[in-house]
Design a protein around this motif. Structure first.
Motif, PDB file in Angstrom:
ATOM      1  N   THR B  98       0.848  -1.191   0.000  1.00 32.47           N
ATOM      2  CA  THR B  98       0.000   0.000   0.000  1.00 32.47           C
ATOM      3  C   THR B  98       0.886   1.244   0.000  1.00 32.47           C
ATOM      4  N   LEU B  99       0.275   2.414  -0.273  1.00 28.77           N
ATOM      5  CA  LEU B  99       1.057   3.653  -0.337  1.00 28.77           C
ATOM      6  C   LEU B  99       1.703   3.965   1.008  1.00 28.77           C
ATOM      7  N   GLU B 100       0.925   3.829   2.105  1.00 27.33           N
ATOM      8  CA  GLU B 100       1.458   4.155   3.433  1.00 27.33           C
ATOM      9  C   GLU B 100       2.640   3.251   3.786  1.00 27.33           C
ATOM     10  N   SER B 101       2.451   1.942   3.575  1.00 26.09           N
ATOM     11  CA  SER B 101       3.527   1.027   3.955  1.00 26.09           C
ATOM     12  C   SER B 101       4.711   1.177   3.005  1.00 26.09           C
ATOM     13  N   GLY B 102       4.470   1.684   1.788  1.00 26.48           N
ATOM     14  CA  GLY B 102       5.573   1.954   0.863  1.00 26.48           C
ATOM     15  C   GLY B 102       6.496   3.011   1.434  1.00 26.48           C
ATOM     16  N   VAL B 103       5.888   4.101   1.953  1.00 26.17           N
ATOM     17  CA  VAL B 103       6.682   5.165   2.584  1.00 26.17           C
ATOM     18  C   VAL B 103       7.375   4.630   3.833  1.00 26.17           C
ATOM     19  N   ARG B 104       6.616   3.843   4.604  1.00 21.62           N
ATOM     20  CA  ARG B 104       7.156   3.284   5.850  1.00 21.62           C
ATOM     21  C   ARG B 104       8.375   2.397   5.553  1.00 21.62           C
ATOM     22  N   LYS B 105       8.250   1.545   4.541  1.00 20.99           N
ATOM     23  CA  LYS B 105       9.352   0.639   4.213  1.00 20.99           C
ATOM     24  C   LYS B 105      10.544   1.392   3.646  1.00 20.99           C
ATOM     25  N   ALA B 106      10.281   2.494   2.927  1.00 21.77           N
ATOM     26  CA  ALA B 106      11.395   3.311   2.435  1.00 21.77           C
ATOM     27  C   ALA B 106      12.155   3.891   3.621  1.00 21.77           C
ATOM     28  N   GLN B 107      11.394   4.321   4.673  1.00 23.48           N
ATOM     29  CA  GLN B 107      12.040   4.858   5.887  1.00 23.48           C
ATOM     30  C   GLN B 107      12.850   3.779   6.586  1.00 23.48           C
ATOM     31  N   ILE B 108      12.269   2.577   6.674  1.00 21.92           N
ATOM     32  CA  ILE B 108      12.981   1.467   7.320  1.00 21.92           C
ATOM     33  C   ILE B 108      14.260   1.146   6.541  1.00 21.92           C
ATOM     34  N   THR B 109      14.164   1.160   5.193  1.00 20.79           N
ATOM     35  CA  THR B 109      15.327   0.893   4.347  1.00 20.79           C
ATOM     36  C   THR B 109      16.460   1.862   4.663  1.00 20.79           C
ATOM     37  N   VAL B 110      16.112   3.153   4.779  1.00 21.55           N
ATOM     38  CA  VAL B 110      17.129   4.172   5.056  1.00 21.55           C
ATOM     39  C   VAL B 110      17.765   3.935   6.427  1.00 21.55           C
ATOM     40  N   VAL B 111      16.924   3.687   7.446  1.00 20.14           N
ATOM     41  CA  VAL B 111      17.436   3.532   8.809  1.00 20.14           C
ATOM     42  C   VAL B 111      18.308   2.277   8.931  1.00 20.14           C
ATOM     43  N   VAL B 112      17.799   1.138   8.439  1.00 19.18           N
ATOM     44  CA  VAL B 112      18.545  -0.121   8.560  1.00 19.18           C
ATOM     45  C   VAL B 112      19.868  -0.028   7.813  1.00 19.18           C
ATOM     46  N   SER B 113      19.849   0.536   6.579  1.00 18.16           N
ATOM     47  CA  SER B 113      21.107   0.594   5.841  1.00 18.16           C
ATOM     48  C   SER B 113      22.065   1.606   6.466  1.00 18.16           C
ATOM     49  N   ALA B 114      21.524   2.680   7.091  1.00 17.62           N
ATOM     50  CA  ALA B 114      22.403   3.638   7.772  1.00 17.62           C
ATOM     51  C   ALA B 114      23.153   2.944   8.909  1.00 17.62           C
ATOM     52  N   VAL B 115      22.430   2.092   9.656  1.00 19.46           N
ATOM     53  CA  VAL B 115      23.066   1.342  10.739  1.00 19.46           C
ATOM     54  C   VAL B 115      24.148   0.421  10.175  1.00 19.46           C
ATOM     55  N   LEU B 116      23.838  -0.264   9.063  1.00 20.58           N
ATOM     56  CA  LEU B 116      24.800  -1.187   8.454  1.00 20.58           C
ATOM     57  C   LEU B 116      26.027  -0.440   7.910  1.00 20.58           C
ATOM     58  N   VAL B 117      25.801   0.768   7.383  1.00 17.15           N
ATOM     59  CA  VAL B 117      26.915   1.570   6.868  1.00 17.15           C
ATOM     60  C   VAL B 117      27.871   1.920   8.011  1.00 17.15           C
ATOM     61  N   ILE B 118      27.296   2.281   9.178  1.00 13.81           N
ATOM     62  CA  ILE B 118      28.131   2.606  10.343  1.00 13.81           C
ATOM     63  C   ILE B 118      28.883   1.366  10.814  1.00 13.81           C
ATOM     64  N   LEU B 119      28.163   0.221  10.864  1.00 11.02           N
ATOM     65  CA  LEU B 119      28.805  -1.026  11.281  1.00 11.02           C
ATOM     66  C   LEU B 119      29.928  -1.412  10.313  1.00 11.02           C
ATOM     67  N   ALA B 120      29.699  -1.181   9.018  1.00 11.06           N
ATOM     68  CA  ALA B 120      30.734  -1.485   8.023  1.00 11.06           C
ATOM     69  C   ALA B 120      31.967  -0.621   8.272  1.00 11.06           C
ATOM     70  N   GLY B 121      31.737   0.652   8.624  1.00  9.83           N
ATOM     71  CA  GLY B 121      32.844   1.551   8.934  1.00  9.83           C
ATOM     72  C   GLY B 121      33.621   1.079  10.151  1.00  9.83           C
ATOM     73  N   VAL B 122      32.880   0.613  11.168  1.00  8.55           N
ATOM     74  CA  VAL B 122      33.525   0.090  12.379  1.00  8.55           C
ATOM     75  C   VAL B 122      34.367  -1.139  12.030  1.00  8.55           C
ATOM     76  N   TRP B 123      33.829  -1.982  11.139  1.00  6.96           N
ATOM     77  CA  TRP B 123      34.528  -3.205  10.740  1.00  6.96           C
ATOM     78  C   TRP B 123      35.828  -2.880   9.998  1.00  6.96           C
ATOM     79  N   VAL B 124      35.755  -1.908   9.082  1.00  5.27           N
ATOM     80  CA  VAL B 124      36.928  -1.571   8.269  1.00  5.27           C
ATOM     81  C   VAL B 124      38.009  -0.919   9.137  1.00  5.27           C
ATOM     82  N   TRP B 125      37.588  -0.082  10.142  1.00  6.13           N
ATOM     83  CA  TRP B 125      38.579   0.604  10.967  1.00  6.13           C
ATOM     84  C   TRP B 125      38.848  -0.076  12.308  1.00  6.13           C
TER      85      TRP B 125
END
Lengths: 115, 125
Positions: B98-125
């Motif tokens: 649905t449209l609402e859950s589409g926006v919601r999932k886009a937000q979740i995508t941003v948040v989850v990948s932001a966390v993974l990006v930080i974790l990846a940085g921690v892993w590399v350094w």
């Protein structure tokens, strides 16, 4: 009726399905490699090359490389078809991409079986 | 088509909704990952070639700031592409279309990948 002659499976539905199956294989391979590296912080050459000497690992890797080839072809075909409106430029870019995929595939096979 | 319809072709006033931005980012990270295959295959080739090659790759990843940045960048692109791809697979089996859950999932995508990006940085350094 649009005739597809540069896409991977010659059919949108086929491309759609292959894109998903290859995505799942690539996701599993990615998770495997990441978890393996996290579980082996002091990794050395003997352990690392020992992993890639195993037949199952070579088959798993080759499956991932073939999936990468299909996945990249379908994904980049979609992107180039959306944005490159000039037929000549699009064909040139898509041909370059397909050749690059071929090089990656051959490179991957050489690494796995140490040509 | 009614020619009196209002037309807005001023791109600076058009605001993309979040799902559009996450979709474009999925495409951009895909292109980055394809180019990044050069580095990935090079590292795999070199690390499996000989003990010296393995040492060269692990030394570069441990000490070379440029190599660390490339590794972090590619891991980040991979993390985002992975998360956005999972979102696609969920929508294929009719979860959150649905449209609402589409926006919601886009937000979740941003948040989850932001966390993974930080974790990846921690892993590399």
């Amino acid at each position: 009726m649009v005739t597809n002659i540069t896409n991977f499976g010659r059919s949108g539905l086929s491309d759609w399905l292959i894109q998903r199956i290859s995505a799942i294989i690539l996701a599993l391979y990615t998770l495997f490699i990441v978890v393996y590296l996290l579980l082996n912080p002091g990794l050395d050459y003997a352990t690392w090359s020992g992993l890639f000497a195993q037949t199952w690992m070579r088959i798993f890797s080759l499956l991932a490389f073939v999936s990468m080839a299909a996945h990249a072809w379908i994904g980049l075909w979609t992107v180039t078809t959306d944005y490159l409106k000039h037929t000549g430029i699009r064909l040139a870019v898509q041909t370059t991409i397909i050749l690059a995929i071929f090089v990656f595939l051959v490179w991957g096979i050489q690494v796995l079986w140490g040509a | 088509m009614n020619s009196k319809r209002p037309v807005n072709l001023d791109l600076t006033t058009i605001k993309f909704p979040l799902p559009a931005l996450t979709s474009i980012a999925h495409r951009i990270t895909g292109i980055i990952l394809f180019i990044g295959l050069i580095f990935a295959f090079w590292a795999l080739d070199k690390s499996l070639s000989s003990p010296q090659g393995f040492a060269a790759v692990s030394d570069a990843l441990a000490n070379n700031i440029l190599v660390k940045l490339i590794a972090w960048g590619l891991l980040s692109a991979l993390a985002y592409h992975f998360v956005a791809g999972i979102k696609h697979l969920l929508m294929d089996i009719d979860i959150g279309v649905t449209l609402e859950s589409g926006v919601r999932k886009a937000q979740i995508t941003v948040v989850v990948s932001a966390v993974l990006v930080i974790l990846a940085g921690v892993w590399v350094w």
